[in-house]
Design a protein around this motif. Sequence first.
Motif, PDB file in Angstrom:
ATOM      1  N   VAL A   6       0.761  -1.213  -0.038  1.00 44.00           N
ATOM      2  CA  VAL A   6      -0.049   0.006  -0.040  1.00 44.00           C
ATOM      3  C   VAL A   6       0.894   1.167  -0.119  1.00 44.00           C
ATOM      4  O   VAL A   6       2.084   1.233   0.623  1.00 44.00           O
ATOM      5  CB  VAL A   6      -1.035  -0.102   1.159  1.00 44.00           C
ATOM      6  CG1 VAL A   6      -2.079  -1.103   1.117  1.00 44.00           C
ATOM      7  CG2 VAL A   6      -0.275   0.007   2.505  1.00 44.00           C
ATOM      8  N   ALA A   7       0.230   2.363  -0.568  1.00 43.04           N
ATOM      9  CA  ALA A   7       0.904   3.608  -0.490  1.00 43.04           C
ATOM     10  C   ALA A   7       0.140   4.645   0.366  1.00 43.04           C
ATOM     11  O   ALA A   7      -1.120   4.580   0.433  1.00 43.04           O
ATOM     12  CB  ALA A   7       1.047   4.319  -1.922  1.00 43.04           C
ATOM     13  N   GLU A   8       0.817   5.238   1.310  1.00 42.93           N
ATOM     14  CA  GLU A   8       0.158   6.193   2.197  1.00 42.93           C
ATOM     15  C   GLU A   8       0.846   7.596   2.018  1.00 42.93           C
ATOM     16  O   GLU A   8       2.326   7.630   1.927  1.00 42.93           O
ATOM     17  CB  GLU A   8       0.209   5.916   3.592  1.00 42.93           C
ATOM     18  CG  GLU A   8      -0.536   4.626   3.870  1.00 42.93           C
ATOM     19  CD  GLU A   8      -0.675   4.346   5.498  1.00 42.93           C
ATOM     20  OE1 GLU A   8      -1.586   3.752   5.821  1.00 42.93           O
ATOM     21  OE2 GLU A   8       0.271   4.493   6.092  1.00 42.93           O
ATOM     22  N   ILE A   9       0.069   8.718   2.138  1.00 43.54           N
ATOM     23  CA  ILE A   9       0.647  10.092   2.112  1.00 43.54           C
ATOM     24  C   ILE A   9      -0.043  10.813   3.302  1.00 43.54           C
ATOM     25  O   ILE A   9      -1.299  10.851   3.443  1.00 43.54           O
ATOM     26  CB  ILE A   9       0.271  10.754   0.965  1.00 43.54           C
ATOM     27  CG1 ILE A   9       1.135   9.997  -0.179  1.00 43.54           C
ATOM     28  CG2 ILE A   9       1.158  12.211   1.230  1.00 43.54           C
ATOM     29  CD1 ILE A   9       0.971  10.806  -1.902  1.00 43.54           C
ATOM     30  N   GLU A  38      -1.868 -13.256 -10.379  1.00 41.25           N
ATOM     31  CA  GLU A  38      -2.498 -11.959 -11.201  1.00 41.25           C
ATOM     32  C   GLU A  38      -2.352 -10.726 -10.469  1.00 41.25           C
ATOM     33  O   GLU A  38      -2.721 -10.858  -9.181  1.00 41.25           O
ATOM     34  CB  GLU A  38      -3.756 -12.174 -11.657  1.00 41.25           C
ATOM     35  CG  GLU A  38      -4.381 -11.012 -12.761  1.00 41.25           C
ATOM     36  CD  GLU A  38      -5.582 -11.385 -13.053  1.00 41.25           C
ATOM     37  OE1 GLU A  38      -6.148 -10.290 -13.744  1.00 41.25           O
ATOM     38  OE2 GLU A  38      -6.351 -12.357 -13.140  1.00 41.25           O
ATOM     39  N   LEU A  39      -1.811  -9.756 -10.949  1.00 41.08           N
ATOM     40  CA  LEU A  39      -1.515  -8.468 -10.302  1.00 41.08           C
ATOM     41  C   LEU A  39      -2.856  -7.270 -10.533  1.00 41.08           C
ATOM     42  O   LEU A  39      -3.280  -7.445 -11.626  1.00 41.08           O
ATOM     43  CB  LEU A  39      -0.335  -7.938 -10.959  1.00 41.08           C
ATOM     44  CG  LEU A  39       0.389  -6.571 -10.434  1.00 41.08           C
ATOM     45  CD1 LEU A  39       1.714  -6.625 -10.251  1.00 41.08           C
ATOM     46  CD2 LEU A  39      -0.233  -5.218 -11.158  1.00 41.08           C
ATOM     47  N   ALA A  40      -3.149  -6.547  -9.584  1.00 42.87           N
ATOM     48  CA  ALA A  40      -4.159  -5.658  -9.624  1.00 42.87           C
ATOM     49  C   ALA A  40      -3.693  -4.584  -8.833  1.00 42.87           C
ATOM     50  O   ALA A  40      -2.644  -4.518  -8.225  1.00 42.87           O
ATOM     51  CB  ALA A  40      -5.258  -6.044  -9.126  1.00 42.87           C
ATOM     52  N   ILE A  41      -3.871  -3.185  -9.449  1.00 45.18           N
ATOM     53  CA  ILE A  41      -3.467  -2.093  -8.627  1.00 45.18           C
ATOM     54  C   ILE A  41      -4.536  -0.921  -8.566  1.00 45.18           C
ATOM     55  O   ILE A  41      -5.528  -0.972  -9.677  1.00 45.18           O
ATOM     56  CB  ILE A  41      -2.196  -1.413  -9.577  1.00 45.18           C
ATOM     57  CG1 ILE A  41      -1.583  -0.286  -8.640  1.00 45.18           C
ATOM     58  CG2 ILE A  41      -2.553  -1.202 -10.935  1.00 45.18           C
ATOM     59  CD1 ILE A  41      -0.282  -0.026  -9.195  1.00 45.18           C
ATOM     60  N   ALA A  42      -4.567  -0.045  -7.684  1.00 46.70           N
ATOM     61  CA  ALA A  42      -5.532   0.998  -7.643  1.00 46.70           C
ATOM     62  C   ALA A  42      -4.693   2.164  -7.095  1.00 46.70           C
ATOM     63  O   ALA A  42      -4.338   2.123  -6.238  1.00 46.70           O
ATOM     64  CB  ALA A  42      -6.763   0.696  -6.877  1.00 46.70           C
ATOM     65  N   ILE A  43      -5.155   3.537  -7.782  1.00 47.30           N
ATOM     66  CA  ILE A  43      -4.473   4.651  -7.254  1.00 47.30           C
ATOM     67  C   ILE A  43      -5.583   5.561  -7.033  1.00 47.30           C
ATOM     68  O   ILE A  43      -6.198   5.843  -8.221  1.00 47.30           O
ATOM     69  CB  ILE A  43      -3.229   5.195  -8.162  1.00 47.30           C
ATOM     70  CG1 ILE A  43      -2.274   4.133  -8.339  1.00 47.30           C
ATOM     71  CG2 ILE A  43      -2.740   6.644  -7.766  1.00 47.30           C
ATOM     72  CD1 ILE A  43      -1.395   3.720  -7.129  1.00 47.30           C
ATOM     73  N   ALA A  44      -5.784   6.209  -6.278  1.00 48.31           N
ATOM     74  CA  ALA A  44      -6.771   7.288  -6.236  1.00 48.31           C
ATOM     75  C   ALA A  44      -6.432   8.395  -6.894  1.00 48.31           C
ATOM     76  O   ALA A  44      -5.551   8.501  -7.473  1.00 48.31           O
ATOM     77  CB  ALA A  44      -6.684   7.996  -4.477  1.00 48.31           C
ATOM     78  N   ALA A  45      -7.662   8.743  -7.782  1.00 47.55           N
ATOM     79  CA  ALA A  45      -7.524   9.739  -8.833  1.00 47.55           C
ATOM     80  C   ALA A  45      -6.652  10.859  -8.543  1.00 47.55           C
ATOM     81  O   ALA A  45      -6.018  11.347  -9.538  1.00 47.55           O
ATOM     82  CB  ALA A  45      -8.761  10.066  -9.322  1.00 47.55           C
TER      83      ALA A  45
END
Length: 112
Positions: A6-9, A38-45
């Motif tokens: 996960v990525a947090e700011i 299988e890979l999946a990814i999601a980044i907040a717009a």
Amino acid sequence: GDTAVVAEIDATLVGAAWFRFWDDANHSFGYVSPDVPELAIAIAAAYRGQGIGRKLLEALIQAAAGANIAQLSLSVEWDNPAHHLYESIGFKIVGHVGNANTMTIHTRVQPG
């Protein structure tokens, strides 16, 4: 065997990437084989285009290599801007389903 990063700011979750193992009877669109998760990814717009996706993918590929997983797969529509990101990291097209490409990358499997 499933793994996520996960990525947090500033304590706000801004993105995540994960891989999951599937089998012939139960799988998603980028399925290749039972030994290729299988890979999946999601980044907040609001956070796209800032390199977060690249960092998440690189961390996930490293995690796969550390777990002696030789390959990852994904599915992406050909007109999705992320397609260019996947290619720049080293994913290669191995198949097509409708308007989506199935892509794989070979991880750098550590000896042992």
